[in-house]
Write a protein that holds these residues in place. Sequence first.
Motif, PDB file in Angstrom:
ATOM      1  N   MET A 171       0.844  -1.197   0.000  1.00 40.21           N
ATOM      2  CA  MET A 171       0.000   0.000   0.000  1.00 40.21           C
ATOM      3  C   MET A 171       0.882   1.251   0.000  1.00 40.21           C
ATOM      4  O   MET A 171       1.858   1.330   0.742  1.00 40.21           O
ATOM      5  CB  MET A 171      -0.920  -0.007   1.237  1.00 40.21           C
ATOM      6  N   GLU A 172       0.531   2.227  -0.828  1.00 38.33           N
ATOM      7  CA  GLU A 172       1.295   3.464  -0.918  1.00 38.33           C
ATOM      8  C   GLU A 172       1.170   4.268   0.376  1.00 38.33           C
ATOM      9  O   GLU A 172       0.182   4.147   1.101  1.00 38.33           O
ATOM     10  CB  GLU A 172       0.760   4.303  -2.084  1.00 38.33           C
ATOM     11  N   PRO A 173       2.180   5.114   0.668  1.00 36.19           N
ATOM     12  CA  PRO A 173       2.050   6.017   1.815  1.00 36.19           C
ATOM     13  C   PRO A 173       0.790   6.862   1.670  1.00 36.19           C
ATOM     14  O   PRO A 173       0.550   7.448   0.608  1.00 36.19           O
ATOM     15  CB  PRO A 173       3.316   6.872   1.724  1.00 36.19           C
ATOM     16  N   GLN A 174      -0.017   6.904   2.707  1.00 33.90           N
ATOM     17  CA  GLN A 174      -1.270   7.649   2.609  1.00 33.90           C
ATOM     18  C   GLN A 174      -1.869   7.864   3.988  1.00 33.90           C
ATOM     19  O   GLN A 174      -1.424   7.284   4.985  1.00 33.90           O
ATOM     20  CB  GLN A 174      -2.270   6.902   1.736  1.00 33.90           C
ATOM     21  N   LEU A 175      -2.882   8.699   4.030  1.00 31.58           N
ATOM     22  CA  LEU A 175      -3.677   8.900   5.229  1.00 31.58           C
ATOM     23  C   LEU A 175      -4.946   8.072   5.104  1.00 31.58           C
ATOM     24  O   LEU A 175      -5.714   8.238   4.147  1.00 31.58           O
ATOM     25  CB  LEU A 175      -4.031  10.376   5.400  1.00 31.58           C
ATOM     26  N   LEU A 176      -5.151   7.168   6.034  1.00 33.84           N
ATOM     27  CA  LEU A 176      -6.362   6.367   6.072  1.00 33.84           C
ATOM     28  C   LEU A 176      -7.326   6.995   7.069  1.00 33.84           C
ATOM     29  O   LEU A 176      -6.908   7.646   8.030  1.00 33.84           O
ATOM     30  CB  LEU A 176      -6.033   4.932   6.486  1.00 33.84           C
ATOM     31  N   HIS A 177      -8.607   6.778   6.859  1.00 33.48           N
ATOM     32  CA  HIS A 177      -9.544   7.301   7.845  1.00 33.48           C
ATOM     33  C   HIS A 177     -10.800   6.453   7.886  1.00 33.48           C
ATOM     34  O   HIS A 177     -11.154   5.781   6.915  1.00 33.48           O
ATOM     35  CB  HIS A 177      -9.894   8.767   7.562  1.00 33.48           C
ATOM     36  N   ARG A 178     -11.455   6.511   9.023  1.00 30.06           N
ATOM     37  CA  ARG A 178     -12.725   5.819   9.224  1.00 30.06           C
ATOM     38  C   ARG A 178     -13.527   6.610  10.255  1.00 30.06           C
ATOM     39  O   ARG A 178     -12.970   7.409  11.018  1.00 30.06           O
ATOM     40  CB  ARG A 178     -12.499   4.392   9.734  1.00 30.06           C
ATOM     41  N   VAL A 179     -14.840   6.413  10.259  1.00 25.63           N
ATOM     42  CA  VAL A 179     -15.724   7.044  11.235  1.00 25.63           C
ATOM     43  C   VAL A 179     -16.556   5.959  11.888  1.00 25.63           C
ATOM     44  O   VAL A 179     -17.259   5.213  11.202  1.00 25.63           O
ATOM     45  CB  VAL A 179     -16.634   8.102  10.574  1.00 25.63           C
ATOM     46  N   GLU A 180     -16.453   5.853  13.194  1.00 31.36           N
ATOM     47  CA  GLU A 180     -17.224   4.879  13.963  1.00 31.36           C
ATOM     48  C   GLU A 180     -17.728   5.535  15.241  1.00 31.36           C
ATOM     49  O   GLU A 180     -16.956   6.178  15.959  1.00 31.36           O
ATOM     50  CB  GLU A 180     -16.360   3.665  14.329  1.00 31.36           C
ATOM     51  N   ASP A 181     -19.007   5.356  15.522  1.00 33.79           N
ATOM     52  CA  ASP A 181     -19.597   5.876  16.769  1.00 33.79           C
ATOM     53  C   ASP A 181     -19.293   7.356  16.966  1.00 33.79           C
ATOM     54  O   ASP A 181     -18.921   7.795  18.059  1.00 33.79           O
ATOM     55  CB  ASP A 181     -19.101   5.073  17.970  1.00 33.79           C
ATOM     56  N   SER A 182     -19.436   8.133  15.901  1.00 34.74           N
ATOM     57  CA  SER A 182     -19.269   9.594  15.922  1.00 34.74           C
ATOM     58  C   SER A 182     -17.825  10.051  16.094  1.00 34.74           C
ATOM     59  O   SER A 182     -17.573  11.236  16.300  1.00 34.74           O
ATOM     60  CB  SER A 182     -20.139  10.235  17.022  1.00 34.74           C
ATOM     61  N   VAL A 183     -16.868   9.139  16.021  1.00 30.40           N
ATOM     62  CA  VAL A 183     -15.454   9.477  16.169  1.00 30.40           C
ATOM     63  C   VAL A 183     -14.718   9.155  14.868  1.00 30.40           C
ATOM     64  O   VAL A 183     -14.768   8.018  14.385  1.00 30.40           O
ATOM     65  CB  VAL A 183     -14.800   8.720  17.341  1.00 30.40           C
ATOM     66  N   ALA A 184     -14.063  10.153  14.291  1.00 31.20           N
ATOM     67  CA  ALA A 184     -13.231   9.943  13.112  1.00 31.20           C
ATOM     68  C   ALA A 184     -11.812   9.584  13.556  1.00 31.20           C
ATOM     69  O   ALA A 184     -11.278  10.204  14.473  1.00 31.20           O
ATOM     70  CB  ALA A 184     -13.194  11.202  12.252  1.00 31.20           C
ATOM     71  N   THR A 185     -11.235   8.592  12.919  1.00 35.85           N
ATOM     72  CA  THR A 185      -9.850   8.208  13.175  1.00 35.85           C
ATOM     73  C   THR A 185      -9.052   8.371  11.892  1.00 35.85           C
ATOM     74  O   THR A 185      -9.402   7.799  10.864  1.00 35.85           O
ATOM     75  CB  THR A 185      -9.745   6.759  13.671  1.00 35.85           C
ATOM     76  N   VAL A 186      -7.997   9.173  11.964  1.00 34.65           N
ATOM     77  CA  VAL A 186      -7.096   9.376  10.836  1.00 34.65           C
ATOM     78  C   VAL A 186      -5.785   8.660  11.160  1.00 34.65           C
ATOM     79  O   VAL A 186      -5.194   8.898  12.222  1.00 34.65           O
ATOM     80  CB  VAL A 186      -6.840  10.872  10.580  1.00 34.65           C
ATOM     81  N   VAL A 187      -5.367   7.781  10.263  1.00 36.76           N
ATOM     82  CA  VAL A 187      -4.189   6.945  10.494  1.00 36.76           C
ATOM     83  C   VAL A 187      -3.091   7.326   9.505  1.00 36.76           C
ATOM     84  O   VAL A 187      -3.297   7.301   8.287  1.00 36.76           O
ATOM     85  CB  VAL A 187      -4.530   5.449  10.339  1.00 36.76           C
TER      86      VAL A 187
END
Length: 251
Positions: free
Chosen positions: A1-17
């Motif tokens: 996987m290329e270098p990147q910012l991943l993100h997800r939203v669960e239970d009203s909280v966004a997580t940026v990885v």
Amino acid sequence: MEPQLLHRVEDSVATVVIHHPAKRNAMTAPMWRALPPLLADLAADPGVRALVLTGDGGTFCAGADITGLLAGPQEARDLTVAAEEALAAFPKPTVAAVRGHCVGGGAQLAAACDLRFAEEGALFGVTPAKLGIVYKASSTRRLVALVGPATAKYLLFSGELIGTARALRTGLVDEVLPEGELGKRVAEFTRILASRSLLTQASAKEFANGRTDRDAHWDEQLRESGDLAEGVAGFLERRAPRFGWSAPTPD
């Protein structure tokens, strides 16, 4: 996987990885460039009430990818500062969840979050003196506001790494968790944040960050939001309040 910012939203909280494991999650120029628009999208999402910034695997972020600095030092610094400022301006509570190294540009990103939770054994460093970089005034002032002038000078002058005990003592981190407990604690704490009044949080964040000329604006938001009435009703009825105010999109 290329270098990147991943993100997800669960239970009203966004997580940026931050994902660049080949270089301990060092931020490339495209990653720095991608962060402000990603944050703008998450800020505009009414389903997001808090944000977590973390690194992939066992490292938070080892800083800026050095190849980017060599290719265009001024552009690289400007990208770094723009991303930092976008994170600092995010209108909802932000938490940096730190494992391993949090160095250079990674420390800038962590400092731009409202709170920093770290796993025991994490290492922090502000390292421009190792590369001959001049920190922007805004970044320096943010660090001074967080840890005080003496510790900021220690970090900036020396580029030395400090552990979680000193980071906690100086105010660079807010909580230190045993190995394996960071994710659980951050999830628990952000659930608490998501259940509270975003109106209270947004106004407090703005005032704490130095903007003190908007009492009238926030008084109007308070009158129009209904959050106070809902908070009192929840208290009297012995139930969790359902706050409805949503933060406006940042300018």
